[in-house]
Design an enzyme around this catalytic site. Structure first.
Site, short mmCIF file in Angstrom:
data_model
loop_
_atom_site.label_atom_id
_atom_site.label_comp_id
_atom_site.label_asym_id
_atom_site.label_seq_id
_atom_site.Cartn_x
_atom_site.Cartn_y
_atom_site.Cartn_z
N SER A 262 0.84 -1.20 0.00
CA SER A 262 0.00 0.00 0.00
C SER A 262 0.87 1.24 0.00
CB SER A 262 -0.89 0.00 1.25
OG SER A 262 -0.09 0.29 2.39
N LYS A 263 0.22 2.36 -0.25
CA LYS A 263 0.95 3.62 -0.25
C LYS A 263 1.58 3.88 1.12
CE LYS A 263 0.04 8.57 -0.91
NZ LYS A 263 1.26 8.89 -0.21
#
Ligand code: GLU
Length: 505
Positions: A262-263
């Site tokens: 994920s970011k």
């Protein structure tokens, strides 16, 4: 059946910046298209107007330009199957929605969001399907006149796919084999909304893949759950003979621990998850990109290519052309691929070594000038050639190269204590005379002359060279000494030696 021309597509929704996983998907599509002499199509799936983000489409196009992945047709590239932006294909989808309604494969439903909400509250795990549809407000449960009346009165409706329960649906996946799902667990998906006259993702995706003659759908694992529905849609249209082959790529996993990349992993561990820097138009937030962080596109491509596939041996460095030759969609792994961003740095280092010294010199010349260095491109290229093996990013070069062009103004204290001995001033004065006497200042001749002198005097080579380095560089680092003096020249070597003797005593 005749062999079909390979046509693949990358079909992002412009809902924000392109995630690095999307880049991997596009890359695999590209490699597959190129190795089969096929077409690589760029389609924009923008039927969900609520999620549209301005600038996202341009961002995606620029990303691929930077990466060097070229499309054959699509949004901004043209082609014979356009328009390639789904929002410009409304009439097409409407026609195909009507086909499904006419042959009884879909039906019209009037249930309002409130009514649906109420059902969900009443019935645990409520699903709009064969078990519940007759208790809802739709063209299957209501008399035909009422349906007609409601539509004519302008009541909003959706079109739902009528899924027949109790059937095993087979998705033949090139990577995962035969994936079987029973249709009973599927709900009657909304295919179209009268409110905005637009289809949902599922319908638009299938109609376009069919009309654009897509032969292979290569996409992320997150789309696997939709695949049975897609198979049923192809069948409902009678298109099973030209249904594309599916290949669902493995997930990209966090560098450490479990779960999807994920970011936030990027933010936490300090690596970008987007190809280019992204300026969020709403929040103003800036997210880092591979380009702006100093990664070479070739390195990013090579790194991503190996996330989910490998050539079956230990070869790691592969150009795009080699990847086109070696890539094998059938050999992609099912298991998720760990996103080891340290490896990406390693690739960047490797690709810097392959880069032309002059090209690198051109890139760092402005930074060198800013620091007051005045030199030729030729000389800077030579210095880059000596120093690039030490860096993972081009931006690290100016700092490392500076000492070639600027004499030390101070001497590293720790190195001085360790390397500048009592006898150093005297020995360096002698060395100064030796160097003054060298006419042929080539690396070989310098080395021979200095080594001969050391031997004749019975000095310790390490002691001499360490003091020499401190005098010339100002610290204990750098490449081979005579490579340095070769670049800075005889006069500068003499001047630096003299100054060190004066200052360090
Ligand atoms: N629009 C979908 C996406 O954003 C496309 C999925 C597919 O390739 O079918 O990824």
């Amino acid at each position: 059946m005749a062999e079909r021309k390979v046509r693949v597509r990358f079909a992002p929704s412009p809902t924000g910046p392109l995630h690095i996983g999307g880049v991997r998907t596009a890359l695999y599509n590209y490699l597959f298209a190129r190795q089969h002499g096929g077409d690589f199509v760029f389609r924009i799936e923008d039927t969900d107007s609520h999620r549209f983000v301005p600038g996202a489409e341009e961002y995606i196009i620029e990303s691929f330009k930077w990466l060097g992945l070229e499309f054959d047709e699509g949004v901004s590239f043209g082609g014979n199957y356009g328009p390639y932006r789904q929002s410009e294909r409304r009439d097409i989808y409407k026609k195909y929605v009507d086909v499904l309604l006419d042959n009884g494969k879909a039906y019209i439903a009037f249930d309002t969001p409130e009514e649906l909400e109420k059902k969900r509250a009443e019935i645990p795990n409520f699903q709009y399907d064969a078990s519940s549809r007759m208790s809802m407000n739709n063209s299957l449960s209501l008399p035909a006149e009422e349906v007609k009346r409601r539509i004519e009165a302008g009541e909003k409706y959706v079109v739902r796919f009528k899924i027949e329960p109790g059937e095993d649906v087979h998705v033949n996946d090139l990577i995962r084999g035969d994936v079987v799902i029973n249709s009973t667990i599927l709900d009657d998906k909304v295919l179209y909304k009268s409110a905005d006259g637009l289809p949902t993702y599922h319908l638009a995706n299938i109609v376009d893949d069919h009309l654009m003659e897509i032969s292979h759908v290569i996409r992320g694992e997150e789309w696997l759950p939709s695949a049975p529905l897609h198979v049923l849609l192809y069948r409902a249209f009678g298109w099973e003979d030209t249904m594309p082959q599916f290949a669902h790529l493995p997930l990209l996993l966090k560098p450490e621990g479990n779960g999807k990349l994920s970011k936030r992993d990027g933010d936490r561990l300090g690596f970008p998850v987007f190809p280019l820097e992204w300026h969020d138009p709403k929040s103003g937030e800036i997210s880092s990109g591979y380009r702006e962080s100093g990664y070479l596109p070739e390195a990013v491509i090579n790194f991503l290519a190996l996330l989910g596939w490998n050539p079956g041996n230990d070869q790691e460095i592969m150009s795009l052309e080699e990847l086109v030759r070696l890539f094998d969609l059938h050999k992609c792994s099912k298991a998720g691929a760990k996103f080891d961003f340290e490896k990406c740095k390693w690739f960047n280092h490797q690709y810097i070594q392959k880069k032309d010294d002059r090209e690198l010199a051109e890139q760092i010349m402005p930074a060198m000038k800013d620091e007051g260095v005045d030199t030729s491109l030729d000389l800077l290229a030579k210095v880059v050639g000596l120093m690039k093996s030490r860096v993972s990013f081009v931006r690290e070069l100016p700092d490392l190269c500076r000492f070639f062009f600027m004499a030390p103004t101070e001497y590293d204290e720790k190195t001085r204590k360790k390397r500048w001995k009592e006898e150093s001033p005297r020995q360096m004065s002698e060395l100064l005379d030796v160097i003054k006497g060298i006419d042929d200042f080539s690396i070989e001749n310098q080395e021979k002359t200095v080594m001969d002198w050391i031997e004749a005097k019975g000095y310790n080579t390490g002691v001499i060279m360490n003091a020499f380095r401190l005098a010339i560089v100002g610290e204990g680092k750098g490449p081979q000494m005579f490579e340095i003096t070769d670049v800075i020249g005889k006069d500068e070597t003499i001047a630096r030696l003299q100054r060190a003797i004066d200052v360090l005593k």
